[in-house]
Write a protein that holds these residues in place. Sequence first.
Motif, short mmCIF file in Angstrom:
data_model
loop_
_atom_site.label_atom_id
_atom_site.label_comp_id
_atom_site.label_asym_id
_atom_site.label_seq_id
_atom_site.Cartn_x
_atom_site.Cartn_y
_atom_site.Cartn_z
N TRP A 19 0.83 -1.20 0.00
CA TRP A 19 0.00 0.00 0.00
C TRP A 19 0.86 1.25 0.00
O TRP A 19 0.54 2.23 -0.68
CB TRP A 19 -0.96 0.00 1.18
CG TRP A 19 -1.95 1.10 1.03
CD1 TRP A 19 -1.92 2.31 1.63
CD2 TRP A 19 -3.08 1.11 0.15
NE1 TRP A 19 -2.96 3.07 1.19
CE2 TRP A 19 -3.69 2.37 0.29
CE3 TRP A 19 -3.62 0.18 -0.74
CZ2 TRP A 19 -4.83 2.72 -0.43
CZ3 TRP A 19 -4.76 0.54 -1.44
CH2 TRP A 19 -5.35 1.80 -1.29
N SER A 22 1.89 1.93 -3.35
CA SER A 22 0.81 2.33 -4.23
C SER A 22 0.42 3.80 -4.03
O SER A 22 -0.32 4.35 -4.83
CB SER A 22 -0.42 1.45 -4.02
OG SER A 22 -1.17 1.92 -2.95
N ARG A 113 -6.11 1.27 -7.04
CA ARG A 113 -5.13 0.61 -6.16
C ARG A 113 -5.82 -0.44 -5.30
O ARG A 113 -5.28 -1.52 -5.06
CB ARG A 113 -4.46 1.63 -5.24
CG ARG A 113 -3.69 2.69 -5.96
CD ARG A 113 -2.56 2.11 -6.75
NE ARG A 113 -1.58 3.12 -7.07
CZ ARG A 113 -0.61 2.96 -7.95
NH1 ARG A 113 -0.50 1.83 -8.59
NH2 ARG A 113 0.24 3.93 -8.19
N LEU A 117 -5.02 -4.37 -4.75
CA LEU A 117 -4.72 -4.89 -3.42
C LEU A 117 -5.67 -6.02 -3.06
O LEU A 117 -5.26 -7.04 -2.49
CB LEU A 117 -4.82 -3.77 -2.38
CG LEU A 117 -4.29 -4.16 -1.02
CD1 LEU A 117 -2.77 -4.12 -1.03
CD2 LEU A 117 -4.82 -3.28 0.07
N PRO B 396 -5.86 2.51 4.80
CA PRO B 396 -5.29 1.15 4.86
C PRO B 396 -3.97 1.10 5.61
O PRO B 396 -3.72 0.16 6.35
CB PRO B 396 -5.09 0.79 3.39
CG PRO B 396 -5.97 1.69 2.63
CD PRO B 396 -6.05 2.95 3.41
#
Lengths: 532, 494
Positions: A19, A22, A113, A117, B396
């Motif tokens: 992440w 990204s 993204r 993921l 996230p």
Amino acid sequence: MEKWYLMTAVVLLGLTVRWTVSLNSYSGAGKPPMFGDYEAQRHWQEITFNLPIKQWYFNSSDNNLQYWGLDYPPLTAYHSLLCAYVAQFINPDWIALHSSRGYESQAHKLFMRATVLIADLLIYIPAVVLHCCCLKEISTKKKIANALCILLYPGLILIDYGHFHLGLALWGVLGVSCDWDLLGSLAFCLAVNYKQMELYHSLPFFCFLLGKCFKKGLKGKGFVLFVKLAGTVVASFTLCWLPFFTERAQALQVLRRLFPVDRGLFEDKVANIWCSVSVFLKIKDILPHHVQIIVSFCLTLLSLLPACVKLTLQPSPKGFRFTLVSCALSFFLFSFQVHEKSILLVSLPVCLVLSEIPFMSTWFLLVSTFSMLPLLLKDDLLMPSVVTTMAFFIACATSFSIFEKTSEEELRLKSFSVSVRKHLPRFTFLPRIIQHLFIISVITMVLLTLMTVTLDPPQKLPDLFSVLISTELTSANPPLLLRKTGPELTSVPIFLYFICGTPTTAWCAKRCHVRTQDSNWQTPGRQSRTYT
Amino acid sequence: MCTNFEVHRNWLAITHSLPISQWYYEATSEWTLDYPPFFAWFEYALSHVAKYFDQEMLNVHNLNYSSSRTLLFQRFSVIFTDALFVYAVHECCKCVDGKKACKELTEKPKFILSVLLLWNFGLLIVDHIHFQYNGFLFGLMLLSIARLFQKRHMEGAFLFAVLLHFKHIYLYVAPAYGIYLLRSYCFTANKPDGSIRWNSFSFVRLISLGLTVFLVSALSLGPFLALNQLPQVFSRLFPFKRGLCHAYWAPNFWAVYNALDKVLSVIGLQLKLLDPKKIPKASMTSGLVQQFQHTVLPSVTPLVTLICTLIAILPSIFCLWFKPQGPRGFLRCLILCALSSFMFGWHVHEKAILLAILPMSLLSVGKAGDASIFLILSTTGHYSLFPLLFTAPELPIKILLMLLFTIYSISSLKTLFRKEKPLFNWMETFYLLGLGPLEVFCEFVFPFTSWKLKYPFIPLLLTSVYCAVGITYAWFKLYVSVFTDPPVGKTKKQ
């Protein structure tokens, strides 16, 4: 497993790294009119959502194939369709026909993204974890270390697009090597239907399963297994292609889109044989188009035949993994129309043998990541690639203590050196040479990266650095190939590689045309955390 | 870009381009220099590197300036200064006694401690995503604690004095340092029953300690004393004009108090007991630092918070004086000081919880009871930092990092203490598991409900109140364990 929490930590770590990477820039960000792979993915969602299935692969007023036309197999298209439904739910502008071309916004980037993921989380990561758990003969700690290294492999993280198909292939490997043949072949068929490049791996799969059938006896159980496998393959293919079977033209058009033989022998700078040979001989100009195809096809077949024959005769999970590596590598080096990113297809099986030959695999994985540097620089991904590569190197070096495992035994070069020693009794310095080679190649990579970033290439030779990079990759391949199938099978290609790998670089650059190196790099900001 | 980034950029500009006499007077930006002089000098030193990256960021009038090079420089400065933190962690790990013979590296207390400190979720997000220089400051603190453990008291005192002049928030734990050094360093011997022996007092030690602290302070504040600017410096350092709570409520006693007030006022409005015209419109959670007037409950003044804090700290100080338990006792007292001031302080920022969590990691690998307190404290404390990162791309990251740290800390400590009784009872387990649904509600459910416009403060309110419960509980539990523990430290020490 008693160490489940460490495994969870490893997986979470892998996700976090993914992440953070990204958050950086993506391919073709803010570069009209064509943008990049990001736009391609978005465009596919637009096409699949708005057009009936019959028009997906055909040129029409609504579907301009010149503008990122769909050239992946049906499963990719279905996946895009699925994503498109989600996109429609969130913001219909993202996939509006025509008007959404080149759509870019923070929210949309986030959405794209997230799709990657999630696909990763559902397919690739479970496969990696399961693979590491299924490894035999190593301790739990080693399994976790193995998972860590595979999940941290920077090439895959950085390219970030092809994930999905690779994941499926991994499931295939897993299934087959764990004796769940049907599941494995099903997963592999899906993978092929997701991305045609997966055919690189098809031959070992075929040979391994065939070998298994032979082993069980062609008349009794083996035949039953064979029929079952064939059934699975046919069924899964039919299922994927069902909407396209209605008309002959449909299926043919899809095939034509998937295998665009009318493109050139190689694009840009790819670290394979053709690019290297063209330094001396302009093959593209000398040979007519169809001859090129035939030559490349024959060479590819020739180079992977020995390994495949061996696998068919003596099928074993270990041999299977090694054959996967060698076949993918042969395809990458010899076949027609290879893209830089295809190196990932080689890297994946290399990841699988990471625990068996850590030194060589680490070397290869590092070099393969490095070979994509021009691509990454174009996308402004320098900072994340440096950081993740360092993290990966540290992870591998500590978890496998690679520098201590360079004896002939551990490099699996025993038989080779023994046979050489018959003629040259003093041939004992191979491990040391390889160690030195490794260090030299790492230093070269660091220096080249620094040079690419800091220096403007000389005016006359705009591609100097990218060619150097591809040469570096080609020259680092041979040791890996050397050990993969035993000495008797590989001696011919090795010399070829050595010859191709060391051309004088300045001369080489003159012959290359496309400028791939962008000196106006910028450093992305968010990503500045060292993964200590 | 978060405000703290701009704050530090502005300080770079101030210290670089203005003479020292202007440092604490400059007010072009609203983010004035409000750290002690050493930090200003630190920024001054950094600015001399910064000019090679981007000259523009050193201009005072260039408000909200940001370029990729500025960003790169700022981020790297944090990473490089973190080296001190890494060194401090290394020193701290030496102090942990590795009695437990484990073959596995990953099960050694040292290994666990180093991971707990280096991967600390709070520090990661506050320093590297939110942007601050906490890593290196905490490095100084951990280093001084390690020196005290190693019986190098003078060094420890020196380091702490330096730290105080870097960031004055560490004043909260100063009582622990003062009392401990006085009791265990200046008095060289104890009576056999552990009580104080008055004639063992060493004047030399006291004077050398005093001299150290005095010299450091002179070095820091001397120039401003000479310029006759000391009152101005202090008014900048202690801005009592700010509100009781920070923009996002830190999960402490006042958060519960405010929440109660809010609930009462809503109820009062519903029941027509309150006059709507008299209720101030200001909402505490609008994101800006501002005064907040209580509507039902009495308003709180800085003096009240000061008294509350002192009362909360006192028992731990007494304990440190009358029941000395060596460095471990000191560490407990330090944590209690930090926690108590977090609970009752004026204008506490939620980041301040790190002041308790990081030293608590040191204790956690030693004893099962401490481990359980640490886990409750760190999990809730870290969760309360979530509102710091509020943009979607960061969501996230914060969830993954939080999970990473929490899962690792819980399971590794469980493995470490697997022979003892379970770390959590059912109530604690239930509470910690409740954080999951809370997060789901705040981030994923609430934005889609109709309350979003009417009561935008609800997620923040829920988060801080829920976390306040956990932190208060951990605080109580730690206090109880300090008072009920048998003085084992003595036998272990000698």
